[in-house]
Design a protein around this motif. Structure first.
Motif, short mmCIF file in Angstrom:
data_model
loop_
_atom_site.label_atom_id
_atom_site.label_comp_id
_atom_site.label_asym_id
_atom_site.label_seq_id
_atom_site.Cartn_x
_atom_site.Cartn_y
_atom_site.Cartn_z
N ALA A 52 0.82 -1.21 0.00
CA ALA A 52 0.00 0.00 0.00
C ALA A 52 0.85 1.26 0.00
O ALA A 52 0.33 2.36 -0.24
CB ALA A 52 -0.93 0.01 1.21
N SER A 58 -1.28 0.86 -3.85
CA SER A 58 -1.63 -0.56 -3.78
C SER A 58 -0.61 -1.43 -4.48
O SER A 58 0.26 -0.96 -5.25
CB SER A 58 -3.01 -0.81 -4.38
N SER A 90 -8.55 -0.83 -7.54
CA SER A 90 -7.14 -0.56 -7.24
C SER A 90 -6.28 -0.58 -8.49
O SER A 90 -5.39 0.26 -8.66
CB SER A 90 -6.62 -1.57 -6.21
N SER A 94 -4.13 2.69 -10.09
CA SER A 94 -2.72 2.64 -10.48
C SER A 94 -2.55 2.93 -11.97
O SER A 94 -1.61 3.63 -12.38
CB SER A 94 -2.12 1.28 -10.13
N LYS A 118 -12.85 4.74 -4.36
CA LYS A 118 -12.02 4.29 -5.48
C LYS A 118 -12.38 5.05 -6.76
O LYS A 118 -11.50 5.44 -7.53
CB LYS A 118 -12.19 2.79 -5.70
N TYR A 289 -5.59 -0.97 6.37
CA TYR A 289 -5.47 -1.57 5.04
C TYR A 289 -6.84 -2.12 4.62
O TYR A 289 -7.75 -2.26 5.43
CB TYR A 289 -4.42 -2.69 5.05
N CYS A 321 -2.26 -5.11 0.82
CA CYS A 321 -2.52 -4.85 -0.60
C CYS A 321 -2.85 -3.42 -0.96
O CYS A 321 -2.39 -2.91 -1.99
CB CYS A 321 -3.63 -5.77 -1.07
N ASP A 322 -3.70 -2.76 -0.17
CA ASP A 322 -4.07 -1.39 -0.53
C ASP A 322 -4.52 -0.63 0.71
O ASP A 322 -4.63 -1.19 1.80
CB ASP A 322 -5.14 -1.35 -1.63
N ARG A 323 -4.77 0.66 0.53
CA ARG A 323 -5.08 1.56 1.64
C ARG A 323 -6.53 1.40 2.08
O ARG A 323 -7.45 1.35 1.27
CB ARG A 323 -4.82 3.00 1.21
#
Length: 367
Positions: A52, A58, A90, A94, A118, A289, A321-323
């Motif tokens: 993250a 991510s 995600s 990116s 998102k 997360y 994996c991501d925020r």
């Protein structure tokens, strides 16, 4: 053979775009590998790869860079051409981040039920969101954009081939093993990851074999996903037995990038357990997360519980994996959880007990 000025200009643009991606990779350096030890698991170390912390927030930062490189080096992306992909969030964020870096338009085809934050994140990076009511139609809608001239990055079709799994581009498997080099157990017992496109599990599983390591790969999945049924039956036409609220993983069917034979085990995790585990991670690390990180953590606790029962020592590595801020209006909203019948309290108790005793009880569900 001579080339036209237009072709020369295109080649120069591609060269510059690749240079920009290489510069960004150097600036991004690498992500942290965090270690935690728990009283219930003496002799078993837990490591968390904080994906993250990438600039776009991510694990998918690595994939998006690889997909853009793949498109450029295969002659599929030209100056000013729009870029499109189907994503629940995600990856789209990116990809929007890299599209802005290269100065090309980006369209994310997303299910309308995608977490609102998102969608806002893609738009904040200059991308457009084409929201589709039926999640099963996102691929078809992305293909429509491609038919109208957009470059389809196609994360689900190309993820497992866009990243060089042999490790000469600092892929995630190479990074993990390099960071463990000076640890007491430089060769982990397990590496645990989820499966969205299948690209991460393919990269890690192939690299472990390439390096001739005994480390096993576990895919942590929402209960009943297409990957769970597909892996267990080796049926590429398998479909999910129930939907999941954990975005990014738990695919309804088996994507082409998911390679059965590089995966040693699949652990199912109930959605409520994933959310409870994500909140526990926040207590342990101090950072929130997303739900898939909780899925990974819960699977690690199940594997470690089994190791302890067998009297084994070793280590486990998994991915953050991501925020979590992307899920403030969904997974981390008590009202939203109540509306979707997700009671995390029993799982919070089960997880706390696991940390203290080394035994993870699954409450009658899959875990």
């Amino acid at each position: 053979m001579s080339t036209t000025p237009c072709t020369d200009g295109t080649r120069a643009w591609v060269h510059n775009a690749i240079a920009l991606l290489e510069q960004e990779a150097t600036r991004s350096a690498d992500t942290h590998l965090l270690r935690l030890d728990f009283p219930g698991f003496p002799g078993i170390a837990f490591y968390f790869k904080d994906e993250a912390s990438h600039p776009s927030g991510s694990l998918k930062h690595r994939l998006a860079r690889s997909l853009f490189l793949y498109a450029l080096c295969n002659g599929r992306l030209r100056p000013g051409q729009a870029v499109v992909d189907a994503s629940s969030g995600s990856t789209a964020i990116s990809e929007a981040w890299f599209a802005r870096l290269l100065g090309v338009p980006f369209v994310a085809v997303m299910p309308a039920c995608t977490a609102p934050q998102k969608i806002r994140d893609v738009q904040a990076l200059g991308g457009k969101c084409d929201l589709v009511e039926d999640p099963a139609q996102v691929h078809a809608r992305a293909a429509e954009h491609a038919a109208n001239g957009a470059c389809h990055l196609d994360q689900f079709g190309l993820a497992e081939r866009a990243t060089d799994w042999r490790g000469n581009n600092n892929n995630i498997a190479e990074s993990i093993l390099g960071q463990l080099r000076r640890e007491p157990q430089p060769e982990p017992t397990w590496i645990v990851c989820g499966a969205g496109t299948g690209g991460t599990s393919a990269t890690i599983g192939r690299y472990l074999r390439y390096r001739r390591l005994a480390t096993r790969l576990c895919v942590a999945e929402p209960a009943g996903s297409g990957y769970v049924h597909g892996w267990r039956t080796r049926d590429r036409d398998a479909v999910a037995s129930k939907p999941t609220r954990i975005e990014g993983i738990g695919r309804p069917w088996v994507e082409p990038g998911f390679i059965f034979d590089v995966v040693d085990d699949v652990v199912e995790v109930e959605d409520a357990a994933s959310i409870a585990a994500a909140l526990l991670l926040e207590d342990l690390i101090g950072t929130r997360y997303g739900g898939s990180s909780g899925t990974n953590f819960a699977a690690c606790l199940q594997l470690a519980s089994d190791m302890r029962a067998r009297g084994e020592r070793g280590s486990l590595v998994t991915l953050l994996c991501d925020r979590g801020r992307r899920y403030q209006q969904t997974l981390f909203d008590p009202g939203w959880r109540d509306a979707h019948g997700l009671d995390i309290a029993p799982w919070q108790q089960a997880l706390a007990t696991a940390l203290a005793t080394g035994t993870f009880t699954t409450l009658g569900g899959s875990s």
